[in-house]
Motif scaffolding. Structure first.
Motif, PDB file in Angstrom:
ATOM      1  N   GLN A 102       0.931  -1.230   0.083  1.00 45.36           N
ATOM      2  CA  GLN A 102       0.199  -0.087   0.037  1.00 45.36           C
ATOM      3  C   GLN A 102       0.864   1.339  -0.035  1.00 45.36           C
ATOM      4  O   GLN A 102       1.626   1.291   0.718  1.00 45.36           O
ATOM      5  CB  GLN A 102      -1.021   0.004   1.174  1.00 45.36           C
ATOM      6  N   VAL A 103       0.676   2.062  -1.069  1.00 46.16           N
ATOM      7  CA  VAL A 103       1.701   2.886  -1.108  1.00 46.16           C
ATOM      8  C   VAL A 103       0.907   4.463  -1.188  1.00 46.16           C
ATOM      9  O   VAL A 103      -0.043   4.499  -1.824  1.00 46.16           O
ATOM     10  CB  VAL A 103       2.379   2.951  -2.577  1.00 46.16           C
ATOM     11  N   ALA A 104       1.414   5.540  -0.454  1.00 49.19           N
ATOM     12  CA  ALA A 104       0.915   6.842  -0.373  1.00 49.19           C
ATOM     13  C   ALA A 104       1.840   7.755  -1.167  1.00 49.19           C
ATOM     14  O   ALA A 104       3.026   7.766  -0.876  1.00 49.19           O
ATOM     15  CB  ALA A 104       0.788   7.361   0.971  1.00 49.19           C
ATOM     16  N   ILE A 105       1.408   8.144  -2.050  1.00 49.77           N
ATOM     17  CA  ILE A 105       2.348   9.280  -3.047  1.00 49.77           C
ATOM     18  C   ILE A 105       2.083  10.574  -2.533  1.00 49.77           C
ATOM     19  O   ILE A 105       1.419  11.229  -2.356  1.00 49.77           O
ATOM     20  CB  ILE A 105       1.631   9.391  -4.467  1.00 49.77           C
ATOM     21  N   ILE A 106       3.358  11.046  -2.002  1.00 53.23           N
ATOM     22  CA  ILE A 106       3.405  12.461  -1.205  1.00 53.23           C
ATOM     23  C   ILE A 106       3.965  13.647  -2.198  1.00 53.23           C
ATOM     24  O   ILE A 106       3.423  14.626  -1.983  1.00 53.23           O
ATOM     25  CB  ILE A 106       4.003  12.454   0.017  1.00 53.23           C
ATOM     26  N   GLU A 107       4.770  13.385  -3.071  1.00 52.90           N
ATOM     27  CA  GLU A 107       5.146  14.440  -3.935  1.00 52.90           C
ATOM     28  C   GLU A 107       5.729  13.966  -5.225  1.00 52.90           C
ATOM     29  O   GLU A 107       6.503  13.153  -5.353  1.00 52.90           O
ATOM     30  CB  GLU A 107       6.281  15.164  -3.119  1.00 52.90           C
ATOM     31  N   HIS A 108       4.995  14.098  -6.247  1.00 51.65           N
ATOM     32  CA  HIS A 108       5.308  13.734  -7.575  1.00 51.65           C
ATOM     33  C   HIS A 108       4.589  14.700  -8.652  1.00 51.65           C
ATOM     34  O   HIS A 108       3.430  14.670  -8.644  1.00 51.65           O
ATOM     35  CB  HIS A 108       5.177  12.255  -7.917  1.00 51.65           C
ATOM     36  N   LYS A 109       5.423  15.233  -9.512  1.00 48.95           N
ATOM     37  CA  LYS A 109       4.607  16.250 -10.522  1.00 48.95           C
ATOM     38  C   LYS A 109       3.621  15.580 -11.416  1.00 48.95           C
ATOM     39  O   LYS A 109       2.757  15.812 -11.620  1.00 48.95           O
ATOM     40  CB  LYS A 109       5.799  16.825 -11.300  1.00 48.95           C
ATOM     41  N   SER A 110       4.317  14.220 -12.073  1.00 51.50           N
ATOM     42  CA  SER A 110       3.723  13.688 -12.913  1.00 51.50           C
ATOM     43  C   SER A 110       2.702  12.426 -12.453  1.00 51.50           C
ATOM     44  O   SER A 110       3.005  12.066 -11.233  1.00 51.50           O
ATOM     45  CB  SER A 110       4.539  13.171 -14.228  1.00 51.50           C
ATOM     46  N   ILE A 111       2.077  11.746 -13.401  1.00 51.54           N
ATOM     47  CA  ILE A 111       1.356  10.534 -12.926  1.00 51.54           C
ATOM     48  C   ILE A 111       2.241   9.334 -12.765  1.00 51.54           C
ATOM     49  O   ILE A 111       3.245   9.452 -13.302  1.00 51.54           O
ATOM     50  CB  ILE A 111       0.095  10.290 -13.766  1.00 51.54           C
TER      51      ILE A 111
END
Ligand SMILES: Nc1nc2c(ncn2[C@@H]2O[C@H](COP(=O)(O)OP(=O)(O)OP(=O)(O)O)[C@@H](O)[C@H]2O)c(=O)[nH]1
Ligand SMILES: [Mg+2]
Length: 561
Positions: free
Chosen positions: A461-470
């Protein structure tokens, strides 16, 4: 009046439970008892009456003098803090993992949100005339933006507790002056290599220790510079308690906390590493731009609090703020002189961390030591923090993931040679049966009866915290898991998880983006030691980093193969 804003407001000795008037005595290690008070020349030449009188500014006797703390005003801790922490609302990870769906549609039972380590087989060989550390071990990681004063505070603590003597500090001061870095001399106790001293920046996690009557503290001095975040992560992986150092100096607090500053990333990374308690030291209070201003202290505190809350730290229970000066030592061992700072009445730093409740020690479980580092010294020596169990001289162990059989030849708990090491201890173990080249950070030394799990493909289970693109299948990043790191690729996105309700989407998403949580299948470039988070949190949580930034964090749900 500023009291210590700690968890539940009480800093009383947890062992004196229920006692309204607890007055624990903190006795420092008897090392260097004769060490005289050291006043660096560049400080002593300052006009007197200033708030910068030298390291032991507020101590009347030598550093290792008996220190007595009356905690009457704050001793209202009737509930053990460890219990309080259990009921504290936790981060996203607890809310959003009740049931994980595998790609086959199977349900993974993930309802246990506790942080308890699963106790496996009991194993306790009997040894005669055993030498082992008797005190409770606590690993404290110092984190925060570059130049906040982490190493200086570490060095000052070493001095105040008698672990570094006056002569050594004088030598550091002379040499630092030659390099035009005279104010950096205290940090030299922890910044030991040439590059660190010349640039005044920590690169590798510095290690040192000090003791009180009942506890043995290992200091892990993390680098603040953004280039060395991976080193900081491995420091955080070994810590029980994190100390976030903040510079109150005009402009420095702002730089460290604004976007790009490391304050946020570090606080988030220690939370991800499973650290529940945070002490925030508002440092450089002696600086001419601060002068122990309560207003500035409150400004820093008020700006930090909402962010820490967002990370899942409960301000009432998991965070304590206190002012200090690493340079003068004020607020570290002894209370700050009321003439300098009348508004803070909480405990100073060392007595405070000494009064914290015990951390869970799993001595009965199988031996587990994730390897942080290794070196050659007439044999192969591995270093790290014991996560559970005990190991003794002569014992057979297995080094995962390569399943290499090894035998314990020699053991050290911090710098002291012992015959047995136990949980939470920062150790070095010399092994027979393996070459130094065949060990890497991230390997795990285990009991052959219950080695840790390992795998290449896993669901998380992964939480994306900072990423400009998909992020789509095929995306790759570097995964930091416990003390190791490995390249991973997203194989498949399985479902999205609603952050609030924990509900999972019925369809597979085509992509995930910032601020979303997803369950995904990941594949590592090599075999990695890992455990489902539910079974062993310390080996089941990880961070994904890409292009020098922390992109996401996650937890292992299931190791597939
Ligand atoms: N006035 C003042 N200066 C301080 C204090 N603490 C640290 N400094 C100064 O701040 C500078 C940086 O200190 P360090 O201890 O190296 O900072 P650090 O957080 O370890 O930095 P990195 O390892 O590079 O992340 C040095 O010049 C210190 O003398 C303090 O309490 N007061
Ligand atoms: Mg440093």
């Amino acid at each position: 009046m500023e009291t210590q804003d700690n968890w539940s407001g009480g800093a009383g000795d947890p062992k004196t439970s229920g006692g309204a008037v607890a007055a624990p005595t903190v006795q420092f290690s008897r090392l260097n008892v004769n060490a005289a008070e050291f006043v660096p020349s560049f400080l002593s030449s300052k006009p007197s009456g200033e708030s910068v009188p030298g390291p032991a500014a507020n101590s009347e006797g030598p550093p290792s003098d008996r220190l007595q703390m009356d905690v009457e005003e704050s001793a209202n801790t009737n509930v053990p803090l460890s219990k309080q922490a259990e009921v504290a609302p936790d981060s996203w990870e607890d809310a959003a993992d009740s049931e994980a769906i595998t790609p086959d549609g199977d349900l993974i039972d993930e309802d246990a949100d506790g942080e308890e380590i699963v106790v496996r087989t009991k194993k306790k060989p009997v040894a005669k005339e055993e030498t082992k550390s008797k005190k409770e071990h606590v690993n404290v990681v110092f984190i925060g933006h570059v130049d906040a004063g982490k190493s200086t505070i570490g060095g000052q603590i070493m001095y105040l507790t008698g672990m570094v003597d006056k002569r050594t500090l004088e030598k550091y001061e002379r040499e630092a002056k030659e390099k035009n870095r005279e104010t950096w001399y205290l940090s030299w106790a922890l910044d030991t290599n040439l590059e660190e001293r010349e640039k005044g920046k920590t690169v590798e996690v510095g290690r040192a220790f000090f003791e009180t009557d009942v506890k043995h503290f290992s200091i892990l001095d993390a680098p603040g510079h953004k280039s060395f975040v991976p080193n900081m992560i491995s420091g955080a992986a070994q810590a029980d308690l994190a100390v976030l150092v903040i510079s109150a100096r005009k402009g420095e607090f702002e730089t460290g906390f604004e976007k790009g500053g490391q304050t946020r990333e570090h606080a988030m990374l220690v939370k991800t590493a499973g650290i529940k308690y945070l002490v925030v030291l508002i440092n450089k209070m002696d600086d001419p731009t601060v002068e122990w201003s309560e207003e500035r202290y409150n400004e820093c505190k008020d700006k930090l609090l909402p962010y820490l809350k967002k990370l899942g730290f409960n301000p009432a229970k998991d965070v304590t703020f206190m002012p200090c000066s690493g340079l003068t030592g004020a607020g570290l061992k002894d209370p700050v002189e009321p003439s300098i700072c009348s508004w803070y009445i909480g405990l100073p730093f060392i007595p405070f961390i000494d009064s914290l409740p015990s951390w869970t020690r799993n001595a009965e479980g199988p031996f587990i030591l994730p390897v942080v580092d290794k070196y050659k010294d007439m044999g192969t020596v591995v270093m790290g923090k014991v996560e559970s169990g005990e190991a003794r001289k002569g014992q057979s162990l297995v080094l995962m993931p390569n399943k290499t059989s090894v035998v314990v030849d020699q053991l050290w708990s911090d710098d002291e040679e012992v015959t047995c090491v136990g949980p939470c201890e920062n150790v070095k173990i010399k092994l027979k049966g393996i070459e130094e080249e065949d060990v890497s950070p991230g390997f795990v030394l285990c009991d052959p009866g219950s080695p840790c799990k390992m795998g290449k493909i896993f669901d998380a289970q992964v939480a994306i915290i900072e990423h400009k693109s998909i992020i789509c299948p095929g995306y790759s990043a570097v995964m930091h898991i416990n003390c190791g790191s490995e390249e991973v690729v997203v194989k498949a996105l399985l479902c999205l998880v609603d952050k609030k309700s924990g509900e999972k989407s019925k369809t597979r998403p085509r992509y995930v983006k910032q601020d979303q949580v997803a369950i995904m299948r990941l594949e590592c470039a090599g075999v990695v030691c890992m455990e489902p988070f539910k079974e062993f949190p310390q080996m089941g949580r990880f961070t994904l980093r890409d292009e020098g930034k922390t992109v996401a964090f996650g937890k292992v749900l299931k190791v597939i193969e």
